[in-house]
Design a protein around this motif. Sequence first.
Motif, short mmCIF file in Angstrom:
data_model
loop_
_atom_site.label_atom_id
_atom_site.label_comp_id
_atom_site.label_asym_id
_atom_site.label_seq_id
_atom_site.Cartn_x
_atom_site.Cartn_y
_atom_site.Cartn_z
N GLN A 81 -39.13 -48.09 -12.31
CA GLN A 81 -40.55 -48.03 -12.70
C GLN A 81 -40.77 -48.73 -14.04
OE1 GLN A 81 -42.25 -44.20 -13.58
NE2 GLN A 81 -44.31 -44.84 -13.04
N TYR A 89 -46.57 -55.70 -18.52
CA TYR A 89 -46.88 -56.04 -19.93
C TYR A 89 -46.85 -57.56 -20.10
CZ TYR A 89 -44.84 -51.36 -21.06
OH TYR A 89 -44.49 -50.04 -21.11
N SER A 92 -49.63 -59.55 -18.42
CA SER A 92 -50.84 -59.44 -19.25
C SER A 92 -50.76 -60.40 -20.44
CB SER A 92 -51.01 -58.03 -19.80
OG SER A 92 -51.25 -57.13 -18.76
N ARG A 101 -53.15 -63.98 -12.85
CA ARG A 101 -52.06 -63.27 -12.20
C ARG A 101 -51.77 -63.91 -10.82
NH1 ARG A 101 -50.77 -57.55 -12.86
NH2 ARG A 101 -51.74 -57.89 -14.88
N ARG A 161 -42.58 -53.24 -27.33
CA ARG A 161 -42.72 -52.12 -26.40
C ARG A 161 -41.52 -52.08 -25.44
NH1 ARG A 161 -47.20 -49.16 -25.19
NH2 ARG A 161 -48.46 -50.34 -26.64
N ALA B 26 -53.42 -51.25 -26.67
CA ALA B 26 -52.03 -51.22 -26.21
C ALA B 26 -51.72 -52.40 -25.29
CB ALA B 26 -51.77 -49.91 -25.44
N SER B 28 -53.32 -54.53 -21.45
CA SER B 28 -54.37 -54.55 -20.44
C SER B 28 -53.81 -54.18 -19.07
CB SER B 28 -55.06 -55.90 -20.41
OG SER B 28 -54.12 -56.94 -20.41
N VAL B 29 -54.70 -53.85 -18.18
CA VAL B 29 -54.32 -53.55 -16.79
C VAL B 29 -55.32 -54.21 -15.84
CG1 VAL B 29 -53.23 -51.32 -17.25
CG2 VAL B 29 -55.67 -51.39 -16.75
N HIS B 30 -54.93 -54.32 -14.60
CA HIS B 30 -55.84 -54.75 -13.56
C HIS B 30 -56.22 -53.53 -12.72
CE1 HIS B 30 -54.72 -59.29 -13.35
NE2 HIS B 30 -54.68 -58.84 -14.59
N MET B 36 -59.26 -46.00 -11.33
CA MET B 36 -58.00 -46.70 -11.12
C MET B 36 -57.49 -47.31 -12.44
SD MET B 36 -57.01 -50.04 -8.83
CE MET B 36 -57.41 -49.53 -7.20
N ASP B 43 -50.00 -44.92 -16.18
CA ASP B 43 -48.68 -45.22 -15.62
C ASP B 43 -47.97 -46.34 -16.38
OD1 ASP B 43 -49.17 -43.33 -13.73
OD2 ASP B 43 -49.65 -44.73 -12.12
N ILE B 44 -48.74 -47.30 -16.87
CA ILE B 44 -48.10 -48.47 -17.49
C ILE B 44 -47.82 -48.24 -18.98
CG2 ILE B 44 -48.37 -50.94 -17.99
CD1 ILE B 44 -50.07 -51.04 -15.39
N TYR B 45 -48.72 -47.54 -19.68
CA TYR B 45 -48.56 -47.47 -21.14
C TYR B 45 -48.16 -46.10 -21.69
CZ TYR B 45 -50.34 -52.18 -21.10
OH TYR B 45 -50.49 -53.51 -20.86
N ARG B 47 -45.61 -43.68 -20.32
CA ARG B 47 -44.57 -43.03 -19.50
C ARG B 47 -43.69 -42.09 -20.32
NH1 ARG B 47 -44.45 -48.03 -17.52
NH2 ARG B 47 -42.51 -48.63 -18.52
N ARG B 48 -43.83 -42.15 -21.66
CA ARG B 48 -42.96 -41.33 -22.51
C ARG B 48 -43.77 -40.58 -23.57
NH1 ARG B 48 -40.20 -45.67 -20.84
NH2 ARG B 48 -38.04 -45.35 -20.18
#
Lengths: 319, 97
Positions: A81, A89, A92, A101, A161, B26, B28-30, B36, B43-45, B47-48
């Motif tokens: 994952q 990342y 982007s 993309r 990151r 932080a 970007s996301v799609h 969503m 989920d992407i930024y 996780r911890r």
Amino acid sequence: MNNESNVIARNDERLAAFEERVQKGDAVEPRDWMPEGYRQHLIRQISQHAHSEVIGMQPEGNWVTRAPSMRAKQILLAKIQDEGGHGLYLYSAAETLGISRVEMIEQLQTGKAKYSNIFNYQSLTWADIGAIGWLVDGAAIVNQVSLQRTSYGPYSRAMIRICKEESFHQRQGYEIMAHMMKGTAEQKEMAQDAMNRWWWPSLMMFGPHDSDSPHSSDAFRWKIKRHSNDELRQKFIDKTVQQAEVIGLTIPDPELKWNEATGHYDHGEINWDEFYRVIKGNGPCNKQRIAHHIRAHKEGAWVREAAEAYKQKQAEKYN
Amino acid sequence: MATQDSQLDLWEVFIQSRNGSHHMHAGSVHASDRSMALQNARDIYTRRGEGSSIWVVPANSIVASNPDEADMFFDPADDKVYRHPTFYTMPEGAKQI
């Protein structure tokens, strides 16, 4: 002066100002003026890096259903994952340079864009999952730590990151190897066999020798790259030898020996014929990796379509 | 615009690492819609445990200053040195000021 020479003079001026800024250590941000060569170099490098993270999920995914314990399976899933996250990342970061993309995915699937050669090798045994984490991620970390100071802001931030997360990957791989080296004779043999197969491809991850590296001069002048391929490779060797010794693994290089004068390990020559053969698409898994990516992408198309249809419906409902 | 095989819309992600601190950009996301976008950002930024709050903003809603005009744009800040505490001369011996 006519218009055309005006434009040229203006661009020369901008290029000089850009290079001066970068030399001073100033970061470049997406909306800043940048030379086309800088933009193209970064798009190529960042997208290749993103593709590597994503394709790298495949050799590990191969072992999810066969992980030897629940603990190992959970860890492997979390690691895979992370790799997907790292790919995102980086996609982007590349998108801030004006490539979409969709274009990047197409370049990957048609072979126009490369990904790291290392993921064209098979993961044959559980020990390979150890070797991938310890050696492949270990080599990647050396490179990524150096790239944290790259001149392009979004790339640098993505690297920071990623580095934070990547050390878990290396430690879990090393733990697997250490564990197997305390096991039965067969387990030890399996670990050594994985070491033998992954060592040289890991060294190749740093790319050709500096003297044969086609893109490096611009990359250094523009501070995209901060350390040379050979420097980084040496750093990786120097720190890995001791780790192998601690758990009783032998590095498969008869010429490897400590050099008191340089303070580094000398090592044998890398098989560059193999490196170029795999880059040209003739490694053990090149076709399989891309075929799998295309299949997964196609199988996910209905999800993207459904999401878009839902968005349209919501818009009609509330507008 | 949705194409046949869309890459979905671009959203910028801002994360607050703990209550009391600023939301920071932080990445970007799609995503095709706001829920969503939030889930993908989580989920992407995070996780911890990196966040206690997330903002997602459609990327095309962000208005940004132009770097080419930065000198002129930020110029009014440069000639008002009296806005800084170090501008003032304090009497000899005054404490805690």
